[in-house]
Design a protein around this motif. Structure first.
Motif, PDB file in Angstrom:
ATOM      1  N   PRO A 138       6.312  -4.880   5.775  1.00 36.19           N
ATOM      2  CA  PRO A 138       5.734  -4.126   6.898  1.00 36.19           C
ATOM      3  C   PRO A 138       4.209  -4.305   6.900  1.00 36.19           C
ATOM      4  CG  PRO A 138       7.190  -2.732   5.575  1.00 36.19           C
ATOM      5  CD  PRO A 138       7.006  -4.018   4.821  1.00 36.19           C
ATOM      6  N   SER A 171       0.282  -2.131  13.557  1.00 34.84           N
ATOM      7  CA  SER A 171       0.994  -1.040  14.225  1.00 34.84           C
ATOM      8  C   SER A 171       0.037   0.051  14.704  1.00 34.84           C
ATOM      9  CB  SER A 171       2.047  -0.446  13.294  1.00 34.84           C
ATOM     10  OG  SER A 171       1.460   0.034  12.100  1.00 34.84           O
ATOM     11  N   ARG A 177       4.378  -4.361  13.779  1.00 36.96           N
ATOM     12  CA  ARG A 177       4.706  -4.442  12.353  1.00 36.96           C
ATOM     13  C   ARG A 177       4.508  -5.819  11.731  1.00 36.96           C
ATOM     14  NH1 ARG A 177       4.052   0.419  10.711  1.00 36.96           N
ATOM     15  NH2 ARG A 177       5.504   1.925  11.572  1.00 36.96           N
TER      16      ARG A 177
END
Length: 86
Positions: free
Chosen positions: A17, A41, A51
């Motif tokens: 992420p 993000s 992401r």
């Protein structure tokens, strides 16, 4: 003074992420210097759309840009070699 910004897709070198990847970018060593970035993000209404991005700021001072040119290739090579699951 001022800066340029780039939102970079890092999905070719990591499946992490964006917040995890951005934190990992800052963890430098004497051989592999770190760089600062902001999770992508943070810039999207729906954070899931960002992401796979991190944002870099490039200050206009020539010395700062030259240092970024020196650091980024070394860091990318290191990230590819230490990619989780690689």
């Amino acid at each position: 003074a001022g800066a340029y910004y780039i939102l970079a897709d890092f999905s070719d070198i990591s499946d992490e992420p964006d917040d995890v990847f951005a934190r990992r970018l800052t963890q430098g060593t004497p051989e592999v210097p770190g760089v600062a970035s902001v999770p992508g993000s943070s810039f999207f209404y729906d954070p899931e759309n960002g992401r796979r991005f991190v944002r870099f700021a490039f200050c206009k001072r020539l010395e700062t840009l030259e240092e970024a040119v020196r650091r980024l290739p070394v860091l990318v090579d290191h990230l590819r070699a230490t990619r989780p699951g690689a």
